[in-house]
Motif scaffolding. Sequence first.
Motif, short mmCIF file in Angstrom:
data_model
loop_
_atom_site.label_atom_id
_atom_site.label_comp_id
_atom_site.label_asym_id
_atom_site.label_seq_id
_atom_site.Cartn_x
_atom_site.Cartn_y
_atom_site.Cartn_z
N GLY A 81 42.71 48.38 41.54
CA GLY A 81 42.40 46.89 42.11
C GLY A 81 41.99 47.47 43.55
N ARG A 141 37.32 34.93 54.36
CA ARG A 141 36.78 36.51 53.29
C ARG A 141 37.76 37.59 54.41
NH1 ARG A 141 36.73 38.51 48.40
NH2 ARG A 141 35.37 37.08 47.24
N HIS A 168 29.85 34.44 45.04
CA HIS A 168 29.85 35.76 45.10
C HIS A 168 28.94 36.46 46.31
CE1 HIS A 168 30.88 37.01 40.57
NE2 HIS A 168 31.87 35.65 40.81
N ARG A 185 33.25 40.23 44.86
CA ARG A 185 34.31 39.59 43.89
C ARG A 185 35.21 40.26 44.10
NH1 ARG A 185 32.08 40.70 37.58
NH2 ARG A 185 33.21 38.85 36.35
N ASP A 186 36.86 40.07 43.79
CA ASP A 186 37.35 39.92 43.65
C ASP A 186 37.66 40.95 44.46
OD1 ASP A 186 38.30 38.26 41.87
OD2 ASP A 186 38.13 39.77 40.23
N ASN A 187 38.07 42.73 43.96
CA ASN A 187 38.08 43.69 45.72
C ASN A 187 37.15 44.60 45.66
OD1 ASN A 187 39.33 44.28 42.38
ND2 ASN A 187 39.39 46.21 43.04
N ALA A 214 41.02 42.80 50.32
CA ALA A 214 39.72 41.49 49.86
C ALA A 214 38.82 41.28 50.80
CB ALA A 214 40.43 40.91 48.22
#
Length: 214
Positions: A81, A141, A168, A185-187, A214
């Motif tokens: 992560g 974001r 993405h 994309r996620d982290n 993120a």
Amino acid sequence: MQSVALIDYGSGNLRSAEKALRRAAEQLTTSVDILVTADPDRVAAADRLVLPGVGAFAACMNALAAREGLVEAMTAAVTRGAPFLGVCVGMQLLATRGLEFGETPGLGWIPGEVARLRPSDPAAKVPHMGWNALGDLDAGRPLLAGLGPTPHMYFTHSFAFAPADPAHVIATTDHGGRFTAAVARDNVMGVQFHPEKSQGPGLRLLQNFLETSA
């Protein structure tokens, strides 16, 4: 104190990226240790990772793979992560494959491919070099927080990343046609432009990366 591994695999913009990260870190209330390293143990343990890059996709991927254990360490950090930021070719290496000088497998962390820019406007030269406004920003974001709707960033590249999943793509820009300027994309995050050369907006983006998950 949080640690940020700036990955050293022979990329030409390493020192300017380091300088910009240190300047961004000075704006934070928490302490940040910027580690310029290719040591797999340090990379695997880092709180955050930054992968810079200039040059050709294949050359950069081969240089990264040549550092024993480095890709595996990066993968381990991302899997647990740790926020990861790829810059320019460092972003492109997130793709499934690059099509520069033949086909080269990438890290595959964000499915898609990297192909040569083909502007529809003949006045739009390749390489694409200079300042361009970002558009289509994903306002949710944290990486893009405080940049405004059309921040200007500095680009220098001939190839662009086309993710397989449009979700993405978190920002685009226009150079004889729109293409991907930032992905997430996620982290795992990436930017095609050079925040270290983009003055105030670029430093704000790096500060956001150092502050967010993120």
